[in-house]
Design a protein around this motif. Structure first.
Motif, mmCIF file in Angstrom:
data_model
loop_
_atom_site.group_PDB
_atom_site.id
_atom_site.type_symbol
_atom_site.label_atom_id
_atom_site.label_comp_id
_atom_site.label_asym_id
_atom_site.label_seq_id
_atom_site.Cartn_x
_atom_site.Cartn_y
_atom_site.Cartn_z
ATOM 1 N N ILE A 1 0.868 -1.184 0.000
ATOM 2 C CA ILE A 1 0.000 0.000 0.000
ATOM 3 C C ILE A 1 0.900 1.228 0.000
ATOM 4 C CG2 ILE A 1 -1.774 1.256 1.256
ATOM 5 C CD1 ILE A 1 -2.719 -1.413 2.389
ATOM 6 N N LYS B 1 -2.365 6.208 5.536
ATOM 7 C CA LYS B 1 -1.708 4.908 5.734
ATOM 8 C C LYS B 1 -1.766 4.448 7.181
ATOM 9 C CE LYS B 1 1.975 6.367 4.233
ATOM 10 N NZ LYS B 1 3.153 6.986 3.704
ATOM 11 N N ASP C 1 4.650 -1.926 8.860
ATOM 12 C CA ASP C 1 4.562 -0.472 8.715
ATOM 13 C C ASP C 1 5.907 0.048 8.245
ATOM 14 O OD1 ASP C 1 4.055 2.178 8.916
ATOM 15 O OD2 ASP C 1 4.095 2.253 11.115
ATOM 16 N N GLU C 2 5.956 0.525 7.003
ATOM 17 C CA GLU C 2 7.063 1.366 6.591
ATOM 18 C C GLU C 2 8.442 0.835 6.978
ATOM 19 O OE1 GLU C 2 7.262 4.064 4.380
ATOM 20 O OE2 GLU C 2 5.803 5.058 5.669
ATOM 21 N N VAL D 1 2.846 -1.349 4.252
ATOM 22 C CA VAL D 1 2.380 0.014 4.030
ATOM 23 C C VAL D 1 3.592 0.926 3.974
ATOM 24 C CG1 VAL D 1 1.050 1.883 5.031
ATOM 25 C CG2 VAL D 1 0.241 -0.453 5.236
ATOM 26 N N HIS E 1 5.682 4.662 1.995
ATOM 27 C CA HIS E 1 5.700 5.735 1.015
ATOM 28 C C HIS E 1 6.899 5.569 0.093
ATOM 29 C CE1 HIS E 1 8.328 7.536 4.156
ATOM 30 N NE2 HIS E 1 9.017 7.862 3.093
#
Lengths: 569, 555
Positions: A367, A375, A495-496, A525, A527
């Motif tokens: 994602i 997010k 997470d990231e 998830v 960016h």
């Protein structure tokens, strides 16, 4: 919380089945005390009476010494056994509250505010049980045996001289009742003080945690200002309580002359002519003043203990009432999940809408989105932390309605979240991975070392103690990833992956993901596109909506996706 | 503000007594009057029994006793309040002084202490000090004055009865000794309590950050273990009291018997024994409290020691600080050259004023360590520096307070905060920006994501008025698009373009956007230093970035 249920619960807190022998023993002590109490006024009268008689005096003296010794022994046994009982009780109460709190999900007032932040948990588990403990360290339990003793004395004296005995009895009961009433009024004030103490604990925890931050951020006495505010509030409440405190004890202290005055009024009507009986009466007043005074001081200790237990009860009750069900994590299996969210919104703030995807075991779902696209919120929803969204989650064939708290909790036990801030303990690596349940670890570790070569090179063995302060973010993530793997959860959320990684760790985390992938559904998830380029499926999130989805090849045509691509170089 | 903590225990108590001298003067007067009132009672009771033996007691006045009762109520209450008030105020003053000190000094000075320990000192130990001056001094004063009033009173008529007090005093002495011996348990118990608290703190962190971990039982087991040990100590400490506590009642009884024998030998009457028992009773309160006073005093003393231990650490520069104080700071070529020790080697770092310098290097090469050393050094040398750590802390307060940290804000400052919130994309947290500002972030910023917390900290640092901004990995949770937007608007905005930025990063994009690069290595020290455009062309730097971006399947 109704009054009657609270009373029933008092038993729940004070009655410890496993120590019933001690309770029987304590009751026996109380009975013995009743007997010595009954004998005391008689022996004292005879003793005063025999002061000027030769043979009689020696006899009375012996009896009095035996009585004193017997009472001493009895009291010694009483305090030892009550102390033991309280010790066992406190271990039990703390264990119960700790376990309830630990196992329950985080409670949020009105969906957002944490009901029990750390400082509050500390205040409940430590300060409030300390209040119970204070009953022992201040010797307050003796009040029970004292009261029994004095009551027996009074009953005995009634037979010696009914008029004065009755008058004294009534006066002392009234005095006690007044003091107890006063203490009830005070318990409210003490509750206030305890509340502000809890708040102060929270503020002090908060500012001492952030001292480093303050050193590095130019600020205007932030910590001192906040400290000052709460300290002043505390001072205010405490002084207010002190006024009551001091007045209350002093009223109890002035009882002695008041009771003597009472005797002076009554004696002329009571046919007392022997000086010995009057002496025994004065002796009885003196003996009973201390317990009555103690009722004052000790009831306030008991009141503190009571508010302590009430607060603990309220604390426990808020978790018990939840009545949540937990699923045992072993052997949870799932092949497929469909996540279908209609809408979720923070109180009129940020909104997530129409998020739908499907994932199968062995797949990786990425994602992707810019900061603020939702997010973190999505992660919270996926790990079952909010039950305030409309939609469904389907695991295999089972449909879970997100607004049903119970169902959602069931779902959450399928999920493991590897967050950026997952806690790493100052304990051995093996504890950090297994969290204390070590069976099957060796086999797991062998497999892990094979799948993630970095673990061998790292130089930290299972028994080595981890110092969280010297770990990098990536290493922390690796540890929490291994933890999730060891728990064998069918759904893993990540997470990231931290951007601050060197090539070795980056590779290790990729190995970790491959390791997951083979046995679970993996959702990452991020960016940063590079983390998820190899995913089976990508979702591009913007302002709470999915704006595109599909594999890397398909997504290449989307302009927004291209932006992310361009930044890779 | 007057400093209290630099004093030794005794001088601190004396200083306190003088500071509140009028309160204590009043308190002692009240205590004196109180004791005079109380000392009237035994004699009047003796007269009462004598009257009964002769004429009957109808003639005695009831009102004297009522008057005594009112006097006791009045003066006792006032004396207590006059003692408690200064103690409570002192407690607040001590807490404030310690807190202000903690806030002021470099954190390296108390690095070795856990947050739990500092909490315990600020919270529990200072409370014990309060108990010592509030309760301890009161009871010492009370005993002193009771002796002053009561001893001459007894000497007047019945001095021969003194030996009969021996059992009571002996029992109280024994009780006091036991209380003091128990102190060693108290100290151990406090340490254990700290451990139990630390256990709860860690469990809380675990619960908060490790979702659905299902291993609660092992935590409960660990907690019960620590808590049982603490409570077992608590029981052991109570054994002594169980033995000696009832001993006081026994002493009282034996004293009475002894007096009876003395009175018999003198041919005295029952009334004399009644008088004695009244006197015994008067002594009981102040003497009994003596044992508690002993406890409170020794607890207070132990607490003072712990507070002083922390204080001593706080006021003396740490070795790290000394090392930084020795490091050199020179100004040249429109910049600052900072020479410091890094992994034992001397290193010269050069920063151009008003430029962006980015620190790169592998994980574990010590970038965070170097940055905090640098920031600490610059702060110690009096520069206005703001640093945002890799994992910044947010206070359990509003975003507004977290940004401004107690400073008063004017309209333009607020306007800038609003702009930055928009620029850092925090405006989505609430419907309006003012609502964002008044948003409570929760304990340790829990209501925000890690990235949002970091961005709040970045805004805080930009508005702090600092001339040098140090950011450790500021953009790790910000995407590349936003990162560029932020750096570019910082560079163009007159408000911030003159600031010196020193940041660390792992991203090629950040390096491209920065002016200067320092490439560090754990073994080699500074591998390269210079303008980024130039350095990016160098082989070892570009190799570093290629290694960072492994497994890129794009061609």
């Amino acid at each position: 919380m109704s009054q009657s249920s609270l009373k029933n619960n008092w038993w729940n807190y004070l009655w410890l089945k496993s120590e019933s022998f001690l309770v029987v023993f304590i009751l026996l002590n109380m009975m013995i005390s009743a007997v010595t109490g009954y004998l005391t006024p008689r022996l004292i009268t005879s003793f005063y009476d025999s002061l000027n008689k030769d043979q009689e005096f020696k006899h009375q003296l012996t009896l009095l010494v035996i009585l004193l010794a017997g009472e001493y022994l009895n009291r010694f046994c009483f305090s030892l056994s009550t102390n033991r009982y309280v010790q066992k009780l406190l271990v039990d109460i703390r264990k119960r509250s700790f376990a309830l709190w630990l196992k329950a999900p985080f409670k949020r007032k009105s969906g957002k505010h944490e009901e029990y932040p750390l400082g509050e948990v500390l205040a409940r588990l430590m300060n409030d049980t300390d209040a119970v403990r204070e009953v022992v360290s201040s010797g307050s339990f003796a009040i029970f045996i004292d009261i029994i003793f004095i009551l027996s004395c009074l009953i005995s004296f009634l037979q010696l001289n009914s008029t004065t005995g009755l008058a004294l009895f009534i006066a002392e009961v009234i005095a006690c009742l007044l003091l107890i009433k006063g203490s009830k009024a005070m318990s409210k004030i003490f509750m206030d003080v305890r509340r502000i103490t809890g708040m102060m604990a929270r503020v002090v925890t908060d500012i001492t945690s952030g001292l480093k931050e303050l050193f590095y951020s130019p600020n205007d006495r932030y910590a001192s200002k906040r400290g000052q505010k709460i300290f002043e509030e505390f001072l205010d409440k405490q002084l207010h309580a002190n006024i009551w405190d001091a007045g209350y004890y002093s009223a109890a202290e002035s009882l002695y002359p008041i009771l003597v005055a009472l005797v002076m009024i009554i004696v002329p009507y009571s046919q007392i002519i022997e000086v010995a009986i009057l002496a025994a009466l004065i002796d009885l007043i003196q003996k009973s003043i201390t317990p009555i005074k103690d009722v004052a001081s000790k009831i306030s200790v008991l009141a503190r203990a009571k508010t302590g237990i009430d607060r603990l009860h309220q604390f426990n009750d808020s978790f018990e009432q939840d009545n949540f069900e937990r699923v045992d994590f072993v052997d949870l299996e799932a092949q497929r999940m469909i996540f279908d969210l209609n809408v979720f919104q923070y109180d009129q703030g940020f909104k997530l809408e129409n998020i739908k995807f499907e994932i199968k075991r062995g797949e990786v779902l990425g994602i992707l989105g810019e900061s603020g696209c939702g997010k973190s919120t999505l992660l919270k929803l996926l790990s079952g932390q909010y039950h305030t969204f409309s939609g469904t989650i389907t695991i295999d064939d089972k449909v879970i309605h997100a607004q049903n708290e119970k169902e959602l909790r069931h779902f959450s036990s399928y999920v493991s979240l590897i967050a950026q801030d997952s806690h790493v303990f100052t304990e051995s690596l093996i504890f950090n991975i297994t969290l204390g349940a070590e069976s099957g670890f060796e086999e797991f570790w062998g497999l892990a070392e094979k799948s993630i070569p970095y673990l061998k090179r790292w130089g930290v063995g299972p028994q080595d103690k981890i110092l969280p302060k010297v770990l990098s973010m990536g290493q922390k993530q690796l540890i929490s990833g291994l933890r999730a793997l060891f728990l064998k959860k069918p759904i893993i959320l990540m997470d990231e992956i931290s951007s601050g990684l060197d090539s070795e760790l980056e590779a290790a985390l990729r190995d970790l993901i491959k390791f997951f992938q083979s046995r679970s559904m993996t959702i990452i998830v991020t960016h940063r596109l590079e983390t998820i380029l190899n995913s089976h499926q990508l979702l591009l999130l913007e302002k709470g909506h999915i704006i595109a989805s599909g594999s890397h090849q398909i997504m290449r045509a989307i302009p927004k996706y291209q932006e992310f691509l361009n930044h890779l170089h | 503000m007057t400093s209290r903590l630099h004093r030794k225990f005794g001088p601190w108590v004396i200083h306190h007594a003088f500071e509140f001298k009028w309160f204590y003067l009043g308190a002692f007067i009240c205590l004196y009057v109180l004791q005079v009132f109380q000392s009237e009672i035994p004699d009047r009771i003796r007269k009462l029994t004598e009257l009964l033996g002769t004429n009957g007691i109808e003639g005695a006045s009831v009102w004297i006793f009522v008057g005594l009762a009112v006097g006791i109520l009045l003066f006792r209450t006032s004396s207590r309040l006059l003692f408690f008030y200064p103690a409570r105020v002192q407690q607040k003053l001590l807490r404030m002084e310690l807190l202000e000190l903690l806030e002021k000094v470099p954190t390296t000075r108390y690095q070795g202490r856990s947050q739990g320990q500092i909490f315990q000192i600020l919270f529990d130990d200072i409370n014990n000090l309060r108990a010592f001056i509030g309760f301890g001094l009161l009871q010492v004063g009370n005993l002193f004055i009771a002796a002053w009033v009561l001893i001459p009173k007894l000497n007047e008529t019945d001095g021969y009865l003194w030996p009969a007090f021996i059992p009571l005093f002996a029992s109280v002495v024994l009780f006091t000794i036991t209380s003091l011996i128990n102190q060693r348990y108290f100290k151990k118990m406090m340490d254990k309590k700290g451990e139990v608290q630390q256990y709860i703190i860690e469990s809380y962190e675990a619960k908060q950050t490790i979702k659905n971990f299902h291993r609660e039982e092992s935590f409960v087991k660990g907690f019960v273990g620590a808590s049982s040990e603490e409570l077992a100590l608590f029981f052991k400490s109570s054994i002594g009291f169980a033995i000696t506590g009832p001993y006081v009642k026994l002493g009282l009884g034996v004293s009475l018997i002894w007096a009876a024998m003395l009175i018999r030998a003198r041919g005295g009457s029952t009334s004399d024994l009644v008088f004695f028992s009244g006197f015994l009773y008067l002594f009981l309160e102040p003497v009994m409290f003596m044992s508690w006073v002993a406890v409170v005093v020794s607890q207070g003393f132990a607490a003072w020691k712990r507070v002083k231990e922390l204080y001593a650490v706080l006021v003396i520069p740490s070795s790290d600080e000394n090392e930084l104080a020795d490091s050199q700071l020179t100004f040249r070529d429109q910049g600052v050259c900072f020479s410091l020790l890094f992994w034992g080697e001397k290193m010269d770092l050069f920063f151009k004023t008003g430029k962006w310098t980015v620190l790169i290097g592998e994980t574990g090469s010590g970038k965070s360590y170097l940055l905090s050393k640098l920031a600490t050094g610059l702060i110690l040398k009096g520069h206005n520096v703001s640093m945002v750590q890799q994992e910044p802390y947010l206070f359990n307060d509003t975003i507004h307070e977290n940004i401004f940290l107690g400073k008063t804000v004017d309209a333009s400052g607020l306007e800038r905060a609003r702009e930055l919130i928009k620029m850092f994309q925090l405006d989505s947290l609430a419907p309006t920006i003012d609502e964002v500002l008044s948003l409570e972030v929760g304990e340790n910023g829990k209501r925000l994501s890690g990235g949002q917390m970091k961005r709040v900290a970045l805004i805080r640092s930009l508005l702090s008025g600092a001339k040098i901004i140090v950011w450790d990995d500021p953009f790790s949770s910000v995407d590349i698009i936003l990162e560029r937007r932020i750096i570019q608007s910082m560079k163009n905005n007159p408000e911030w373009k003159d600031l010196t930025f020193i940041i660390s990063s792992h991203r090629l994009t950040t390096v491209k956007l920065s002016d200067e690069v320092i490439f560090i290595d754990k073994d080699a020290g500074i591998k390269a230093q210079g303008p980024s455009e130039k350095l990016l062309k160098e082989e070892n730097v570009s190799k570093f970035f290629k290694e960072q971006l492994v497994e890129l399947p794009l061609a």
